[in-house]
Design an enzyme around this catalytic site. Structure first.
Site, mmCIF file in Angstrom:
data_model
loop_
_atom_site.group_PDB
_atom_site.id
_atom_site.type_symbol
_atom_site.label_atom_id
_atom_site.label_comp_id
_atom_site.label_asym_id
_atom_site.label_seq_id
_atom_site.Cartn_x
_atom_site.Cartn_y
_atom_site.Cartn_z
ATOM 1 C CB ALA A 26 -66.689 13.988 7.506
ATOM 2 C CG ASN A 39 -63.300 9.075 -0.224
ATOM 3 O OD1 ASN A 39 -64.274 8.363 -0.084
ATOM 4 N ND2 ASN A 39 -62.629 9.080 -1.359
ATOM 5 C CE LYS A 52 -65.419 6.736 8.921
ATOM 6 N NZ LYS A 52 -65.588 7.409 7.612
#
EC number: 2.8.1.10
Length: 256
Positions: free
Chosen positions: A182, A204, A95
């Protein structure tokens, strides 16, 4: 099914490993999310030993590890980090993250494109974190990236889909998977962007910082699946005026 670089995955929810209170909670959350792909920081990869509880837990789950180059400030540093991860894990997945601005962690488009081109030539399966820029995403596709990972909002902000209009354009133009990375803070936001037609999402912070990370992981898994099902079913068209669902007949008018 999600296909990346000729590899097929059953889950469209990728998860990260940062910000969890401990490795046990992280492992339970990843399991509850049913994720096949999990990102982890280079410091975990570099250690590559049994003492690292996070790395040990992920190996026990049997997930595909996606090392990130977070911390790299330019293309050279990112390429070096990717090569280190390959030496440690023997995996060509990476990534790509290059964000020199430590306040907002916004990706550097120029350095990201440079690094992506180099890493693809070296045989890596590159998944670049990038701004929601349709032109940049096409350029990243052109150099051979396995997918593009445009942001919904700044990393860790939980601000949701601030870039939605541009994500729609990226989805429309892309010939490779689009993974929104994100900013997603709620399961409803993950569902909304999946309805838009993106191929997957990476979550996350929203999971790791929830009061109950495991329950939140389950919620995100359900939301992603529901959103994808809705997209594949074909959403109804929108209208600026009311459209009656029942016939407007004259049955209430008096009969002669």
């Amino acid at each position: 099914m999600l296909t990346l670089a000729n590899h097929t995955f059953s889950s469209r929810l990728l998860t990260g490993t940062g910000k969890f209170s401990n490795a046990t909670t992280m492992k339970s959350a990843v399991s509850a999310a049913q994720s096949n792909i999990v990102t982890l920081a280079m410091k975990r990869v570099a250690s590559n030993n049994a003492q690292d509880e996070t790395l040990k837990a992920l190996r026990e789950l049997g997930v595909t590890l996606l090392p990130n180059t977070s911390g790299a400030k330019n293309a050279q540093e990112a390429v070096f980090a990717a090569e280190l991860s390959y030496e440690a894990l023997g995996s060509q997945w990476v990534k790509l993250e290059i964000h020199p601005d430590q306040r907002y962690l916004l990706p550097d488009p120029i350095e990201t494109l440079r690094a992506a081109e180099t890493l693809v030539k070296k045989g890596f399966n590159v998944l670049p974190y990038c701004g929601a820029d349709p032109v940049l995403c096409k350029r990243l596709e052109d150099v051979g990236c396995a997918a593009v990972m445009p942001l919904g909002a700044p990393i860790g902000s939980n601000q949701g889909l601030q870039t939605a209009p541009f994500l729609k354009i990226i989805v429309e133009q892309a010939s490779i998977p689009v993974i929104v990375d994100a900013g997603i803070g709620k399961p409803s936001e993950a569902m909304a962007v999946m309805e838009m037609g993106v191929d997957a999402v990476l979550v996350n912070t929203a999971i790791a910082t929830a009061r109950n990370p495991v329950a939140m992981a389950k919620a995100f898994a359900s939301a992603v699946e529901t959103g994808r099902c809705a997209f594949e079913a074909g959403l109804g068209a929108t209208s600026n005026v009311a459209l009656a669902s029942s016939p407007l007949t004259a049955f209430l008018e008096p009969t002669v």
